[in-house]
Design an enzyme around this catalytic site. Sequence first.
Site, PDB file in Angstrom:
ATOM      1  N   LYS A 202      40.540  35.530  32.174  1.00  0.00           N
ATOM      2  CA  LYS A 202      40.151  34.769  33.361  1.00  0.00           C
ATOM      3  C   LYS A 202      38.842  34.046  33.147  1.00  0.00           C
ATOM      4  O   LYS A 202      38.658  32.938  33.640  1.00  0.00           O
ATOM      5  CB  LYS A 202      40.036  35.693  34.584  1.00  0.00           C
ATOM      6  CG  LYS A 202      41.383  36.067  35.161  1.00  0.00           C
ATOM      7  CD  LYS A 202      41.219  36.675  36.530  1.00  0.00           C
ATOM      8  CE  LYS A 202      42.559  37.066  37.126  1.00  0.00           C
ATOM      9  NZ  LYS A 202      42.420  37.881  38.328  1.00  0.00           N
TER      10      LYS A 202
ATOM     11  N   LYS B  94      54.151  34.565  31.881  1.00  0.00           N
ATOM     12  CA  LYS B  94      54.661  35.109  33.143  1.00  0.00           C
ATOM     13  C   LYS B  94      54.501  34.080  34.271  1.00  0.00           C
ATOM     14  O   LYS B  94      53.499  33.365  34.305  1.00  0.00           O
ATOM     15  CB  LYS B  94      53.854  36.377  33.461  1.00  0.00           C
ATOM     16  CG  LYS B  94      54.405  37.187  34.613  1.00  0.00           C
ATOM     17  CD  LYS B  94      53.582  38.459  34.805  1.00  0.00           C
ATOM     18  CE  LYS B  94      53.643  38.893  36.250  1.00  0.00           C
ATOM     19  NZ  LYS B  94      52.769  40.014  36.577  1.00  0.00           N
TER      20      LYS B  94
ATOM     21  N   LYS C 194      51.412  33.020  40.467  1.00  0.00           N
ATOM     22  CA  LYS C 194      51.223  32.321  41.727  1.00  0.00           C
ATOM     23  C   LYS C 194      49.968  31.463  41.725  1.00  0.00           C
ATOM     24  O   LYS C 194      49.794  30.616  42.575  1.00  0.00           O
ATOM     25  CB  LYS C 194      51.221  33.299  42.901  1.00  0.00           C
ATOM     26  CG  LYS C 194      50.141  34.368  42.865  1.00  0.00           C
ATOM     27  CD  LYS C 194      50.328  35.276  44.078  1.00  0.00           C
ATOM     28  CE  LYS C 194      49.780  36.666  43.916  1.00  0.00           C
ATOM     29  NZ  LYS C 194      48.392  36.780  43.458  1.00  0.00           N
TER      30      LYS C 194
END
Length: 331
Positions: A112, A194, A197
């Site tokens: 991240k 993956k 969202k």
Amino acid sequence: MKKTLLSGSTVTGDLTIGNYIGAINNWKKLQDDYNCFYMVADLHGLTVYQDPKAFKERSLSFFAQYIALGLDPDKNTIFLQSHIHEHAELTWILSCLTPMGYLNRMTQFKDKSAKNEKNINAGLYTYPVLMASDILLYQVDLVPVGEDQKQHLELCRDIVSFFQNRYGETFKLPEPYIAKMGARIMSLQDPTKKMSKSDDNPNSFISIIDPPKTIIKKVKSAVTDSGTEVKYDEEKAGISNLLTMYSVLSGKTISEIENDYVGKMYGHLKIDLADLVVETLKPVQEKYADLMKNKDHLHQLMKQGSEKARVVASKTLDTVYDKVGLYPEHF
Ligand code: TRP
């Protein structure tokens, strides 16, 4: 006595068909056999920049989506993380016991912060400690988590021993709950990743509340591999991902589907899959629309959840404050 289980989803982006297939559909099956806590992880959402007004709306929307997806607010404890102030407080205590070396190893933090160079904040770094607090406050036996959260759960277990070595038996040691049939749904634009969202490209995911037209457009534009044969093949991540989705949503096995599509092309499968996704989400979307029409009722359900959650969380935090030697206000 039923075992206790807790899971949650961070408030960023919109819940996707991947969340539905990979997580929430499993949560739904657990609600009769376990004492379940399902949390809208809004505090975790603040580790990235959020527009305050949109963020507020999104938290309500997530709450409604949990219910629309089939989580029963009477059987489960469904609540917003920020409504229980104990989460932030326990995080402080546990932060003081968590070595930085352990946090440095977290691969999600590394990923991240690499993606988010302009906003590498301390919250992103201590995110797993907040997650440990979420779990430990409720004396949870089991935590259904995906692959990407396993390391955080391991850390949570380490934190339990740091705490207990110093202060004695206090928390239940949580175990990961690995769903029997938890299919991993991949991005429609890069099927080696993956489905997420919070992906920057909205064509890479199908949101639970996407209108049918958008769903059809997204499925049709899913990246597939060279070739035409509808066949599962690890080397062909694109078509395999579409087959997996079709299989989970239809209940057919992959080979049954392959048989149905002998002599047909990728395009045929895409059209049928799009319809299947639209059909699957239709009742969810109807329920969602209904719930969102009556905010008072949603607020009432929220309150019902947080009142149940608070009873457990405050009891644990009181014990923790006492054990670490914080001076009590009341005698
Ligand atoms: N970090 C999790 C995610 O983004 C969400 C989460 C927050 C969670 N607290 C949790 C999951 C506690 C399980 C248990 O997916």
